[in-house]
Design an enzyme around this catalytic site. Sequence first.
Site, mmCIF file in Angstrom:
data_model
loop_
_atom_site.group_PDB
_atom_site.id
_atom_site.type_symbol
_atom_site.label_atom_id
_atom_site.label_comp_id
_atom_site.label_asym_id
_atom_site.label_seq_id
_atom_site.Cartn_x
_atom_site.Cartn_y
_atom_site.Cartn_z
ATOM 1 N N LYS A 118 -7.740 1.242 -2.568
ATOM 2 C CA LYS A 118 -7.324 0.775 -1.238
ATOM 3 C C LYS A 118 -7.522 1.889 -0.194
ATOM 4 O O LYS A 118 -7.967 1.641 0.932
ATOM 5 C CB LYS A 118 -5.856 0.343 -1.285
ATOM 6 C CG LYS A 118 -5.230 0.006 0.053
ATOM 7 C CD LYS A 118 -5.718 -1.301 0.635
ATOM 8 C CE LYS A 118 -5.180 -1.507 2.044
ATOM 9 N NZ LYS A 118 -5.492 -2.810 2.601
ATOM 10 N N LYS A 148 0.331 4.753 8.610
ATOM 11 C CA LYS A 148 0.865 5.107 7.285
ATOM 12 C C LYS A 148 -0.279 5.261 6.278
ATOM 13 O O LYS A 148 -0.363 6.246 5.550
ATOM 14 C CB LYS A 148 1.840 4.017 6.812
ATOM 15 C CG LYS A 148 2.339 4.210 5.408
ATOM 16 C CD LYS A 148 2.358 3.021 4.483
ATOM 17 C CE LYS A 148 1.576 1.832 4.744
ATOM 18 N NZ LYS A 148 1.514 0.821 3.708
ATOM 19 N N THR A 183 0.878 -1.171 0.000
ATOM 20 C CA THR A 183 0.000 0.000 0.000
ATOM 21 C C THR A 183 0.913 1.218 0.000
ATOM 22 O O THR A 183 1.677 1.424 0.941
ATOM 23 C CB THR A 183 -0.910 0.023 1.239
ATOM 24 O OG1 THR A 183 -1.661 -1.192 1.276
ATOM 25 C CG2 THR A 183 -1.868 1.198 1.179
HETATM 26 P P1 NAD Z 1 5.802 -6.184 6.945
HETATM 27 O O1 NAD Z 1 6.495 -4.990 7.520
HETATM 28 O O2 NAD Z 1 5.511 -7.372 7.807
HETATM 29 O O3 NAD Z 1 6.635 -6.725 5.671
HETATM 30 C C1 NAD Z 1 7.402 -5.930 4.813
HETATM 31 C C2 NAD Z 1 8.673 -6.723 4.508
HETATM 32 O O4 NAD Z 1 9.433 -6.008 3.527
HETATM 33 C C3 NAD Z 1 9.583 -6.897 5.732
HETATM 34 O O5 NAD Z 1 9.898 -8.259 5.919
HETATM 35 C C4 NAD Z 1 10.823 -6.072 5.376
HETATM 36 O O6 NAD Z 1 12.007 -6.581 5.925
HETATM 37 C C5 NAD Z 1 10.800 -6.162 3.863
HETATM 38 N N1 NAD Z 1 11.575 -5.100 3.193
HETATM 39 C C6 NAD Z 1 11.602 -3.787 3.491
HETATM 40 N N2 NAD Z 1 12.421 -3.144 2.641
HETATM 41 C C7 NAD Z 1 12.900 -4.080 1.781
HETATM 42 C C8 NAD Z 1 13.797 -4.031 0.678
HETATM 43 N N3 NAD Z 1 14.356 -2.872 0.278
HETATM 44 N N4 NAD Z 1 14.069 -5.192 0.040
HETATM 45 C C9 NAD Z 1 13.527 -6.360 0.445
HETATM 46 N N5 NAD Z 1 12.672 -6.459 1.490
HETATM 47 C C10 NAD Z 1 12.364 -5.336 2.144
HETATM 48 O O7 NAD Z 1 4.475 -5.642 6.279
HETATM 49 P P2 NAD Z 1 3.162 -6.485 5.862
HETATM 50 O O8 NAD Z 1 2.217 -6.477 7.002
HETATM 51 O O9 NAD Z 1 3.569 -7.758 5.221
HETATM 52 O O10 NAD Z 1 2.553 -5.484 4.773
HETATM 53 C C11 NAD Z 1 3.158 -5.324 3.488
HETATM 54 C C12 NAD Z 1 2.321 -4.319 2.701
HETATM 55 O O11 NAD Z 1 0.976 -4.820 2.580
HETATM 56 C C13 NAD Z 1 2.221 -2.947 3.391
HETATM 57 O O12 NAD Z 1 2.275 -1.933 2.435
HETATM 58 C C14 NAD Z 1 0.868 -3.008 4.080
HETATM 59 O O13 NAD Z 1 0.308 -1.707 4.232
HETATM 60 C C15 NAD Z 1 0.067 -3.875 3.118
HETATM 61 N N6 NAD Z 1 -1.035 -4.634 3.761
HETATM 62 C C16 NAD Z 1 -0.827 -5.342 4.909
HETATM 63 C C17 NAD Z 1 -1.887 -6.041 5.497
HETATM 64 C C18 NAD Z 1 -1.716 -6.812 6.790
HETATM 65 O O14 NAD Z 1 -2.729 -7.266 7.349
HETATM 66 N N7 NAD Z 1 -0.508 -6.986 7.306
HETATM 67 C C19 NAD Z 1 -3.145 -6.030 4.893
HETATM 68 C C20 NAD Z 1 -3.318 -5.338 3.700
HETATM 69 C C21 NAD Z 1 -2.257 -4.633 3.142
#
Ligand code: NAD
Length: 289
Positions: free
Chosen positions: A171, A239, A96
Amino acid sequence: MSAQRVAVIGLGRMGWHMAAHLAKAGHAVSVCDVVPGVAQKWVDENGGTGFTDAAAAVSGRDIVITSLPADRELFAVADVILPVLINGSLWVDHSTTSAEGARTVHARGAEKSVAFLDAPVSGGVDGARNGTLTVMAGGDQVAFDRAEKIMGAYAARITLMGSSGAGQITKMTNQICVVGLCQALAEGLDFAESAGLDVSKVIHVMLQGSSASWQMANRAEKMLAGEYNYGFSTTLMRKDVGLVLDEAKSMNVPLPVTEMVGRMLAEVSQMGGDAWDWCSLMERQRHSH
Ligand code: NAD
């Protein structure tokens, strides 16, 4: 569909499961996360190949899936992978981000003949684990048609909403519609609890009535129990609220409830709840009297 060579970058709460579904569907998956050891842990469980360097992960792949925290990480990955991606590659971003950020990467991709789709998701970690996510995409029809087949491994509903950025705007609309609802749920549960009712019974009754919602079905009992160690973090919801308020400001659309819940989420952070699921608005509500 036939097996593809796919790279997944970002093995967090969501990306981990998406990559696992792709592997289960028979695709050759390479994975990458910046946190040392995470990619290897994923490979130990699911097979494939793991990297901490995104450029190495996308080498020889023409489909890239990203699930990153926000714009900053999306741009960082774009800087690293766009120079090495081959012409005709497809990049599906499930993060997102801002709509502007998505359009910027879409334009940078187009210069290199890389098709970029903004494809944020809804359905939470359970949706990712169960392969039942909802995807709202923005970009070109041809890229979408190609991506749809891949995303079917972990999504149950996949819709192209319009041109680049339209997925992110959809979204944001989803987040506007849910933030006030979760705070209302916290207030209702606190009210019933304070009145001495059997709140589980109240939830059971309400789930059959007009106030039923996904939040109520999936979060109310956990809110009641004060369990927040899972799901969609307060940090990530803050965020998203920030993205929504910036976009609304640029269109001159007032969002008073979203703004207010954004301030409440900042208070949850001050309580130490950055990593808690954002339904910890309940904790703030309980401490407010
Ligand atoms: P998270 O923080 O658990 O995962 C993000 C991952 O990206 C982490 O493991 C981090 O180490 C990795 N990362 C960061 N920078 C990086 C880079 N340069 N190269 C490689 N890896 C990198 O977040 P999440 O909960 O998995 O959410 C991911 C996205 O999905 C977000 O944008 C969030 O808003 C969206 N989202 C999450 C949910 C939820 O329920 N968790 C639901 C809908 C949408």
